[in-house]
Write a protein that holds these residues in place. Structure first.
Motif: not given
Length: 417
Positions: A175-191, A148-158
Protein backbone atom coordinates in the motif's frame (compact mmCIF):
# COMPACT_ATOMS: atom_id res chain seq x y z
CA UNK A 1 -20.24 1.52 -0.39
CA UNK A 2 -17.92 3.64 -2.50
CA UNK A 3 -17.14 5.89 0.45
CA UNK A 4 -16.02 2.85 2.45
CA UNK A 5 -13.73 1.73 -0.39
CA UNK A 6 -12.13 5.17 -0.57
CA UNK A 7 -11.69 5.35 3.21
CA UNK A 8 -10.08 1.91 3.28
CA UNK A 9 -7.63 2.76 0.48
CA UNK A 10 -6.68 6.03 2.17
CA UNK A 11 -6.32 4.51 5.65
CA UNK A 12 -4.12 1.68 4.35
CA UNK A 13 -1.91 4.18 2.52
CA UNK A 14 -1.57 6.30 5.68
CA UNK A 15 -0.50 3.24 7.65
CA UNK A 16 2.00 2.26 4.93
CA UNK A 17 3.44 5.78 4.91
CA UNK A 18 4.73 5.18 8.43
CA UNK A 19 6.86 2.30 7.14
CA UNK A 20 8.50 4.44 4.46
CA UNK A 21 9.09 7.47 6.66
CA UNK A 22 11.60 5.60 8.86
CA UNK A 23 13.70 4.09 6.05
CA UNK A 24 17.27 5.28 5.59
CA UNK A 25 18.41 6.81 2.33
CA UNK A 26 20.40 3.65 1.59
CA UNK A 27 17.34 1.46 2.13
CA UNK A 28 15.14 3.65 -0.07
CA UNK A 29 17.70 3.70 -2.87
CA UNK A 30 17.99 -0.08 -2.76
CA UNK A 31 14.22 -0.42 -3.21
CA UNK A 32 14.23 2.20 -5.97
CA UNK A 33 16.72 0.11 -7.93
CA UNK A 34 14.31 -2.81 -7.55
CA UNK A 35 11.53 -0.60 -8.95
CA UNK A 36 13.64 0.05 -12.07
CA UNK A 37 14.60 -3.62 -12.42
CA UNK A 38 11.04 -4.89 -12.03
CA UNK A 39 9.73 -2.38 -14.60
CA UNK A 40 12.34 -3.55 -17.11
CA UNK A 41 11.35 -7.16 -16.47
CA UNK A 42 7.69 -6.28 -17.02
CA UNK A 43 8.28 -4.52 -20.38
CA UNK A 44 6.33 -7.15 -22.33
CA UNK A 45 3.29 -7.02 -20.06
CA UNK A 46 3.34 -3.21 -20.00
CA UNK A 47 3.52 -2.92 -23.79
CA UNK A 48 0.77 -5.50 -24.27
CA UNK A 49 -1.59 -3.54 -22.02
CA UNK A 50 -0.57 -0.26 -23.60
CA UNK A 51 -1.05 -1.49 -27.18
CA UNK A 52 -4.71 -2.26 -26.52
CA UNK A 53 -5.31 1.10 -24.87
CA UNK A 54 -3.60 3.08 -27.64
CA UNK A 55 -5.76 1.26 -30.21
CA UNK A 56 -8.88 2.02 -28.19
CA UNK A 57 -7.88 5.69 -27.88
CA UNK A 58 -7.41 5.92 -31.63
CA UNK A 59 -10.83 4.43 -32.33
CA UNK A 60 -12.36 6.91 -29.86
CA UNK A 61 -10.98 9.89 -31.77
CA UNK A 62 -8.52 10.86 -29.03
CA UNK A 63 -6.29 13.81 -29.97
CA UNK A 64 -2.76 13.13 -31.29
CA UNK A 65 -1.29 14.96 -28.28
CA UNK A 66 -3.12 12.69 -25.86
CA UNK A 67 -2.18 9.55 -27.81
CA UNK A 68 1.47 10.63 -27.75
CA UNK A 69 1.33 10.90 -23.96
CA UNK A 70 -0.40 7.54 -23.68
CA UNK A 71 1.92 5.56 -25.98
CA UNK A 72 4.76 3.48 -24.54
CA UNK A 73 7.45 1.50 -26.35
CA UNK A 74 10.61 -0.29 -25.15
CA UNK A 75 12.60 2.95 -25.38
CA UNK A 76 10.12 4.90 -23.27
CA UNK A 77 9.92 2.10 -20.70
CA UNK A 78 13.71 2.04 -20.48
CA UNK A 79 13.65 5.83 -20.04
CA UNK A 80 11.12 5.30 -17.24
CA UNK A 81 13.50 2.91 -15.48
CA UNK A 82 16.45 5.24 -16.01
CA UNK A 83 14.45 8.13 -14.54
CA UNK A 84 14.04 6.08 -11.36
CA UNK A 85 17.78 5.41 -11.33
CA UNK A 86 18.38 9.15 -11.63
CA UNK A 87 16.22 9.66 -8.53
CA UNK A 88 18.56 7.29 -6.68
CA UNK A 89 21.40 9.72 -7.36
CA UNK A 90 19.50 12.72 -5.99
CA UNK A 91 20.13 13.96 -2.44
CA UNK A 92 17.52 12.76 0.05
CA UNK A 93 15.80 15.79 1.59
CA UNK A 94 14.28 13.84 4.49
CA UNK A 95 16.04 14.47 7.78
CA UNK A 96 17.95 17.55 6.67
CA UNK A 97 18.10 19.92 9.61
CA UNK A 98 18.82 23.64 9.67
CA UNK A 99 19.64 25.65 12.73
CA UNK A 100 17.34 28.58 13.44
CA UNK A 101 18.70 30.09 16.64
CA UNK A 102 19.45 29.58 20.30
CA UNK A 103 17.14 31.62 22.50
CA UNK A 104 18.39 33.66 25.48
CA UNK A 105 16.92 31.05 27.84
CA UNK A 106 19.15 28.40 26.27
CA UNK A 107 16.58 26.42 24.24
CA UNK A 108 17.80 25.53 20.77
CA UNK A 109 15.50 26.00 17.74
CA UNK A 110 15.98 24.00 14.54
CA UNK A 111 13.83 22.77 11.65
CA UNK A 112 14.05 19.32 10.12
CA UNK A 113 12.59 18.17 6.82
CA UNK A 114 9.94 15.42 6.96
CA UNK A 115 7.64 13.63 4.48
CA UNK A 116 4.17 15.02 3.83
CA UNK A 117 2.57 11.60 4.44
CA UNK A 118 0.14 10.45 1.72
CA UNK A 119 0.05 11.97 -1.76
CA UNK A 120 -2.90 11.37 -4.09
CA UNK A 121 -1.95 11.63 -7.77
CA UNK A 122 -4.82 12.04 -10.25
CA UNK A 123 -3.88 11.86 -13.92
CA UNK A 124 -5.23 11.00 -17.34
CA UNK A 125 -3.45 9.32 -20.26
CA UNK A 126 0.04 9.59 -18.77
CA UNK A 127 1.16 6.10 -17.67
CA UNK A 128 4.73 7.31 -17.06
CA UNK A 129 3.33 9.29 -14.11
CA UNK A 130 2.76 5.95 -12.38
CA UNK A 131 6.49 5.25 -12.24
CA UNK A 132 7.61 8.84 -11.68
CA UNK A 133 5.14 9.51 -8.88
CA UNK A 134 5.73 6.16 -7.21
CA UNK A 135 9.49 6.65 -7.17
CA UNK A 136 9.48 10.32 -6.14
CA UNK A 137 6.97 9.79 -3.35
CA UNK A 138 8.92 6.77 -2.09
CA UNK A 139 12.28 8.57 -2.07
CA UNK A 140 10.73 11.48 -0.18
CA UNK A 141 9.31 9.10 2.43
CA UNK A 142 5.65 9.26 1.37
CA UNK A 143 2.99 6.76 0.34
CA UNK A 144 1.09 7.49 -2.87
CA UNK A 145 -2.41 6.78 -4.12
CA UNK A 146 -2.48 6.72 -7.92
CA UNK A 147 -5.76 7.38 -9.69
CA UNK A 148 -5.27 7.02 -13.45
CA UNK A 149 -7.91 7.81 -16.06
CA UNK A 150 -9.63 4.94 -17.83
CA UNK A 151 -7.63 5.66 -21.04
CA UNK A 152 -4.45 4.28 -19.41
CA UNK A 153 -5.69 2.29 -16.42
CA UNK A 154 -4.42 -1.12 -17.58
CA UNK A 155 -0.99 0.24 -18.57
CA UNK A 156 -0.69 1.96 -15.20
CA UNK A 157 -1.80 -1.19 -13.38
CA UNK A 158 0.95 -3.15 -15.15
CA UNK A 159 3.57 -0.59 -14.09
CA UNK A 160 2.28 -0.40 -10.52
CA UNK A 161 2.17 -4.21 -10.27
CA UNK A 162 5.89 -4.32 -11.05
CA UNK A 163 6.65 -1.71 -8.39
CA UNK A 164 4.47 -3.38 -5.78
CA UNK A 165 6.34 -6.63 -6.42
CA UNK A 166 9.55 -4.75 -5.61
CA UNK A 167 7.99 -3.60 -2.34
CA UNK A 168 7.11 -7.21 -1.47
CA UNK A 169 10.68 -8.22 -2.32
CA UNK A 170 11.83 -5.93 0.50
CA UNK A 171 9.10 -6.82 3.01
CA UNK A 172 7.40 -3.45 2.68
CA UNK A 173 3.62 -2.98 2.51
CA UNK A 174 2.23 -2.90 -1.02
CA UNK A 175 0.00 0.00 0.00
CA UNK A 176 3.05 2.29 -0.16
CA UNK A 177 2.01 2.45 -3.84
CA UNK A 178 -1.74 2.09 -4.23
CA UNK A 179 -3.35 2.29 -7.65
CA UNK A 180 -7.10 2.77 -7.74
CA UNK A 181 -8.31 -0.05 -10.02
CA UNK A 182 -11.65 1.58 -10.84
CA UNK A 183 -11.62 4.98 -12.63
CA UNK A 184 -15.25 5.60 -11.59
CA UNK A 185 -15.78 9.32 -10.89
CA UNK A 186 -17.83 8.65 -7.75
CA UNK A 187 -14.84 6.85 -6.26
CA UNK A 188 -12.64 9.84 -7.16
CA UNK A 189 -15.07 12.16 -5.40
CA UNK A 190 -14.97 9.94 -2.32
CA UNK A 191 -11.16 9.94 -2.34
CA UNK A 192 -11.11 13.74 -2.43
CA UNK A 193 -12.97 13.76 0.90
CA UNK A 194 -10.35 11.64 2.73
CA UNK A 195 -8.63 14.59 4.39
CA UNK A 196 -8.13 12.53 7.55
CA UNK A 197 -5.61 10.32 5.74
CA UNK A 198 -4.45 12.12 2.57
CA UNK A 199 -2.19 15.17 2.86
CA UNK A 200 -1.91 16.51 -0.69
CA UNK A 201 -3.62 16.02 -4.06
CA UNK A 202 -1.66 16.56 -7.27
CA UNK A 203 -3.77 16.42 -10.46
CA UNK A 204 -2.01 16.15 -13.84
CA UNK A 205 -4.04 16.51 -16.98
CA UNK A 206 -6.31 18.89 -18.83
CA UNK A 207 -7.76 22.07 -17.38
CA UNK A 208 -11.17 20.42 -16.92
CA UNK A 209 -9.74 17.66 -14.72
CA UNK A 210 -7.77 20.08 -12.56
CA UNK A 211 -10.72 22.43 -12.05
CA UNK A 212 -12.92 19.46 -11.15
CA UNK A 213 -10.44 18.24 -8.54
CA UNK A 214 -9.90 21.74 -7.12
CA UNK A 215 -13.64 22.37 -6.78
CA UNK A 216 -14.43 19.05 -5.07
CA UNK A 217 -11.42 18.38 -2.85
CA UNK A 218 -11.31 18.79 0.91
CA UNK A 219 -7.56 18.18 0.66
CA UNK A 220 -5.02 20.84 -0.46
CA UNK A 221 -4.51 20.70 -4.24
CA UNK A 222 -1.46 21.61 -6.33
CA UNK A 223 -2.88 23.50 -9.30
CA UNK A 224 -1.57 23.57 -12.87
CA UNK A 225 -4.51 24.45 -15.09
CA UNK A 226 -2.63 24.80 -18.38
CA UNK A 227 0.65 25.75 -19.99
CA UNK A 228 0.30 28.89 -22.10
CA UNK A 229 3.97 29.75 -22.58
CA UNK A 230 5.25 32.75 -24.56
CA UNK A 231 8.47 33.78 -26.26
CA UNK A 232 9.03 37.55 -26.34
CA UNK A 233 11.52 38.67 -29.00
CA UNK A 234 12.96 41.98 -27.81
CA UNK A 235 14.23 44.84 -29.95
CA UNK A 236 17.87 43.77 -29.43
CA UNK A 237 17.36 40.02 -29.87
CA UNK A 238 19.66 37.90 -32.01
CA UNK A 239 17.14 36.82 -34.63
CA UNK A 240 18.82 33.53 -35.46
CA UNK A 241 18.75 32.64 -31.78
CA UNK A 242 15.15 33.77 -31.49
CA UNK A 243 14.10 31.60 -34.42
CA UNK A 244 15.85 28.57 -32.92
CA UNK A 245 14.09 29.15 -29.59
CA UNK A 246 10.75 29.46 -31.38
CA UNK A 247 11.11 26.30 -33.45
CA UNK A 248 12.44 24.22 -30.55
CA UNK A 249 9.76 25.51 -28.18
CA UNK A 250 6.89 24.96 -30.62
CA UNK A 251 7.86 22.06 -32.85
CA UNK A 252 10.06 19.61 -30.92
CA UNK A 253 7.09 18.25 -28.92
CA UNK A 254 4.02 20.45 -29.31
CA UNK A 255 1.72 18.38 -27.09
CA UNK A 256 3.44 19.12 -23.76
CA UNK A 257 2.81 21.90 -21.26
CA UNK A 258 6.18 23.63 -21.73
CA UNK A 259 5.74 24.01 -25.50
CA UNK A 260 5.30 27.56 -26.78
CA UNK A 261 1.75 28.69 -27.50
CA UNK A 262 2.42 32.38 -28.10
CA UNK A 263 5.03 34.52 -29.87
CA UNK A 264 5.34 38.21 -29.02
CA UNK A 265 7.55 40.27 -31.32
CA UNK A 266 8.76 43.81 -30.75
CA UNK A 267 7.42 45.86 -33.66
CA UNK A 268 10.93 47.08 -34.54
CA UNK A 269 11.90 43.48 -35.35
CA UNK A 270 8.84 42.71 -37.50
CA UNK A 271 10.24 43.45 -40.95
CA UNK A 272 13.38 41.37 -40.40
CA UNK A 273 12.06 38.61 -38.17
CA UNK A 274 8.55 37.74 -39.29
CA UNK A 275 9.54 36.63 -42.82
CA UNK A 276 11.99 34.21 -41.16
CA UNK A 277 9.23 33.01 -38.84
CA UNK A 278 6.75 32.57 -41.69
CA UNK A 279 9.18 30.46 -43.70
CA UNK A 280 10.22 28.24 -40.77
CA UNK A 281 6.68 27.66 -39.48
CA UNK A 282 5.46 26.80 -42.97
CA UNK A 283 8.25 24.26 -43.33
CA UNK A 284 7.18 22.64 -40.06
CA UNK A 285 3.47 22.84 -40.97
CA UNK A 286 2.57 24.99 -37.97
CA UNK A 287 -0.80 26.71 -38.15
CA UNK A 288 -0.56 30.44 -37.41
CA UNK A 289 -3.09 32.67 -35.65
CA UNK A 290 -1.88 36.24 -36.26
CA UNK A 291 -2.90 39.67 -35.05
CA UNK A 292 -3.92 42.36 -37.53
CA UNK A 293 -0.44 43.90 -37.53
CA UNK A 294 1.39 40.65 -38.29
CA UNK A 295 -1.00 38.65 -40.48
CA UNK A 296 0.27 40.12 -43.75
CA UNK A 297 3.60 38.33 -43.25
CA UNK A 298 1.96 34.88 -43.30
CA UNK A 299 0.28 32.89 -46.03
CA UNK A 300 -2.92 31.21 -44.88
CA UNK A 301 -2.79 32.53 -41.31
CA UNK A 302 -6.03 32.90 -39.34
CA UNK A 303 -6.78 36.32 -37.86
CA UNK A 304 -6.98 36.45 -34.09
CA UNK A 305 -8.76 39.16 -32.13
CA UNK A 306 -7.17 40.86 -29.14
CA UNK A 307 -9.36 38.92 -26.72
CA UNK A 308 -8.79 35.49 -28.30
CA UNK A 309 -5.21 34.90 -27.16
CA UNK A 310 -4.35 32.55 -24.30
CA UNK A 311 -5.24 29.23 -25.96
CA UNK A 312 -3.34 26.07 -25.05
CA UNK A 313 -3.20 24.41 -28.48
CA UNK A 314 -1.07 21.37 -27.59
CA UNK A 315 -0.64 21.01 -31.34
CA UNK A 316 1.37 22.53 -34.21
CA UNK A 317 -0.41 25.87 -33.78
CA UNK A 318 0.74 29.21 -32.41
CA UNK A 319 -0.61 32.70 -31.78
CA UNK A 320 1.52 35.65 -32.91
CA UNK A 321 1.27 39.29 -31.86
CA UNK A 322 3.32 42.40 -32.49
CA UNK A 323 3.88 44.56 -29.41
CA UNK A 324 5.17 48.10 -29.07
CA UNK A 325 7.67 47.32 -26.32
CA UNK A 326 8.41 45.03 -23.40
CA UNK A 327 5.78 46.67 -21.21
CA UNK A 328 3.11 45.67 -23.71
CA UNK A 329 4.57 42.16 -23.87
CA UNK A 330 4.40 41.81 -20.08
CA UNK A 331 0.84 43.18 -20.05
CA UNK A 332 -0.09 40.52 -22.62
CA UNK A 333 1.53 37.77 -20.52
CA UNK A 334 -0.21 39.00 -17.38
CA UNK A 335 -3.56 38.76 -19.17
CA UNK A 336 -3.14 35.58 -21.20
CA UNK A 337 -0.30 33.61 -19.59
CA UNK A 338 -0.80 30.72 -17.17
CA UNK A 339 2.14 31.33 -14.80
CA UNK A 340 3.96 28.32 -16.23
CA UNK A 341 6.97 29.47 -18.29
CA UNK A 342 7.85 32.71 -20.07
CA UNK A 343 10.89 33.37 -22.26
CA UNK A 344 12.64 36.56 -23.35
CA UNK A 345 15.16 36.66 -26.17
CA UNK A 346 17.27 39.79 -25.86
CA UNK A 347 20.87 41.00 -25.97
CA UNK A 348 20.07 43.77 -23.49
CA UNK A 349 20.85 42.53 -19.97
CA UNK A 350 18.91 45.38 -18.36
CA UNK A 351 15.80 44.39 -20.32
CA UNK A 352 16.33 40.76 -19.39
CA UNK A 353 16.66 41.65 -15.71
CA UNK A 354 13.48 43.74 -15.79
CA UNK A 355 11.56 40.96 -17.55
CA UNK A 356 12.82 38.41 -15.00
CA UNK A 357 11.78 40.61 -12.07
CA UNK A 358 8.42 41.67 -13.47
CA UNK A 359 6.83 38.76 -15.31
CA UNK A 360 4.50 36.67 -13.13
CA UNK A 361 5.44 33.08 -13.83
CA UNK A 362 6.82 30.00 -12.08
CA UNK A 363 9.75 29.73 -14.52
CA UNK A 364 11.29 32.62 -16.44
CA UNK A 365 13.97 32.11 -19.07
CA UNK A 366 16.46 34.37 -20.85
CA UNK A 367 17.82 33.24 -24.21
CA UNK A 368 16.96 29.58 -23.75
CA UNK A 369 14.12 27.26 -24.77
CA UNK A 370 10.89 26.88 -22.84
CA UNK A 371 11.37 23.12 -23.25
CA UNK A 372 13.90 23.22 -20.40
CA UNK A 373 11.05 24.00 -17.98
CA UNK A 374 11.06 20.44 -16.73
CA UNK A 375 12.09 18.79 -13.48
CA UNK A 376 14.70 16.58 -15.10
CA UNK A 377 16.23 19.42 -17.12
CA UNK A 378 16.32 21.67 -14.04
CA UNK A 379 18.16 19.05 -12.00
CA UNK A 380 15.23 17.83 -9.90
CA UNK A 381 15.10 14.34 -11.38
CA UNK A 382 11.74 13.05 -12.59
CA UNK A 383 9.20 15.70 -11.63
CA UNK A 384 5.92 14.86 -9.96
CA UNK A 385 4.14 17.87 -11.43
CA UNK A 386 4.28 21.60 -12.04
CA UNK A 387 2.63 24.05 -9.71
CA UNK A 388 1.33 27.33 -11.08
CA UNK A 389 -0.11 28.31 -7.71
CA UNK A 390 2.35 29.73 -5.18
CA UNK A 391 1.51 27.57 -2.16
CA UNK A 392 3.23 25.37 -1.21
CA UNK A 393 5.37 24.92 -4.32
CA UNK A 394 5.85 26.99 -7.50
CA UNK A 395 7.14 25.53 -10.76
CA UNK A 396 8.42 21.98 -11.42
CA UNK A 397 8.16 19.87 -8.26
CA UNK A 398 10.86 17.43 -7.26
CA UNK A 399 11.72 15.63 -4.05
CA UNK A 400 11.91 18.63 -1.74
CA UNK A 401 8.42 19.78 -2.77
CA UNK A 402 7.07 16.49 -1.38
CA UNK A 403 8.37 17.28 2.09
CA UNK A 404 7.75 19.93 4.72
CA UNK A 405 9.60 21.10 7.83
CA UNK A 406 8.82 20.71 11.49
CA UNK A 407 10.34 22.59 14.40
CA UNK A 408 12.67 20.70 16.71
CA UNK A 409 13.19 22.42 20.06
CA UNK A 410 15.75 21.10 22.53
CA UNK A 411 16.73 22.24 25.97
CA UNK A 412 17.99 21.08 29.35
CA UNK A 413 14.93 21.46 31.51
CA UNK A 414 13.81 25.02 30.79
CA UNK A 415 10.23 25.91 31.75
CA UNK A 416 8.23 28.95 30.72
CA UNK A 417 7.56 31.61 33.34
Amino acid sequence: MISDVAATLAAQAAKAAKAVAVLSTEQKNFVLQSFANRIREATGAIIAANKDEVAQAGSNGTSPAMIDRLTLNPERIEAMAQAIEQIIQLPDPVGLTRQIEQRPNGINIAKTRIPLGVICMIYEARPNVTADAGALCFKSGNAVILRCGREAINTSLAIATAMRQALRDHDLPEEVITIVPDPDRDLLLALLKQDQFVDLVIPRGGEGLIRFVTEHSRIPVIQHFKGVCHLYVDQTADLTMALNLLINGKVQRPGVCNALEGLLVNKHQAADFLPMVAKALAEHQVKVHACNQSISYFSGASPIADDEFGQEYLAPEIAIRLVADMDEAIDHIDRFGSQHTEVICTADQANADRFIRTVDTAVVMHNTSSRFSDGGELGLGAEIGISTSKLHAYGPMGLEALTTEKYVVTGNGQIRN
